[in-house]
Design a protein around this motif. Sequence first.
Motif, short mmCIF file in Angstrom:
data_model
loop_
_atom_site.label_atom_id
_atom_site.label_comp_id
_atom_site.label_asym_id
_atom_site.label_seq_id
_atom_site.Cartn_x
_atom_site.Cartn_y
_atom_site.Cartn_z
N ILE A 161 56.73 78.04 16.60
CA ILE A 161 57.39 78.81 15.53
C ILE A 161 58.84 79.19 15.80
N ILE A 162 59.28 79.22 17.05
CA ILE A 162 60.63 79.72 17.36
C ILE A 162 61.50 78.55 17.81
N PHE A 163 62.45 78.16 16.96
CA PHE A 163 63.17 76.89 17.17
C PHE A 163 64.38 77.00 18.09
N PHE A 164 64.83 78.21 18.44
CA PHE A 164 66.12 78.33 19.13
C PHE A 164 65.96 78.57 20.64
N LEU A 165 64.77 78.38 21.19
CA LEU A 165 64.58 78.58 22.62
C LEU A 165 65.02 77.33 23.41
N PRO A 166 65.40 77.50 24.68
CA PRO A 166 65.94 76.38 25.48
C PRO A 166 64.86 75.52 26.11
N GLY A 167 64.15 74.74 25.31
CA GLY A 167 63.00 73.99 25.81
C GLY A 167 63.33 72.97 26.88
N ASP A 168 64.25 72.04 26.60
CA ASP A 168 64.57 70.97 27.54
C ASP A 168 65.14 71.52 28.85
N SER A 169 66.15 72.36 28.74
CA SER A 169 66.79 72.90 29.93
C SER A 169 65.85 73.84 30.69
N LEU A 170 64.95 74.51 29.98
CA LEU A 170 63.97 75.38 30.63
C LEU A 170 63.03 74.57 31.51
N LEU A 171 62.50 73.48 30.98
CA LEU A 171 61.59 72.63 31.75
C LEU A 171 62.30 72.03 32.97
N PHE A 172 63.51 71.53 32.76
CA PHE A 172 64.24 70.92 33.87
C PHE A 172 64.52 71.94 34.97
N THR A 173 64.99 73.13 34.58
CA THR A 173 65.32 74.16 35.56
C THR A 173 64.07 74.64 36.29
#
Length: 215
Positions: A45-57
């Motif tokens: 539901i929340i589109f503005f979270l840092p998904g890609d960079s969060l997983l990588f970090t």
Amino acid sequence: MCYSTFSSPDTASPVMHFSLPPLPDLIRSLGYFGVWAFVFAESSIIFFLPGDSLLFTAGFLTSQGFLNLWLLIFGCFICAVLGNSLGYLTGEKLGKILFANGGNWLFREKHLFAARDFFERHGNKAIVLARFMPAIRTFAPIVAGMTVMERKKFSFYNILGGFIWTFGLTIAGYFLGKVIPDVDKYLLPIIVGIIVLSLLPSLIHLYAARGKSRK
């Protein structure tokens, strides 16, 4: 190299301290459940979270011994699949209402229509491709549910996309953290590069759509 470069500013060099993004500290404070919650929220539901960079970090931090790689990955994978499943159910129940009313503050109209156009262009594989596109990955499952995409078919592509996304980016972060000496010095530009690459397909899609509208 040790994790103390993140958690002990007094012992790190000034350049090191000021060049690091806030994500490592955020992950350090939230732990597994925080990362899993972010992945679930952005997948649903929340589109503005840092998904890609969060997983990588998060993957990078596992290479420094802060988190367990496989526990992190499997948790992220499950949350990614469950998040998209919630999005699909939302589309089934509320999709037509959202489109008819022009969306709302959470489900923005422009993102709904962008996801629908992307879904129409790429068909079933859009569920996989959308995983790597900010905002689109949140709204593609909603569009899939709204268009009454068969549940079994959606579930297959949802699991496939969630697996590639979570395992791919997290392991990439872990691998670079292991093989590149002092990679934490380059973490900020790497994350910026990931953000740019994840936004690039959306920008190309918007540019193409604008070109068509001018014809």
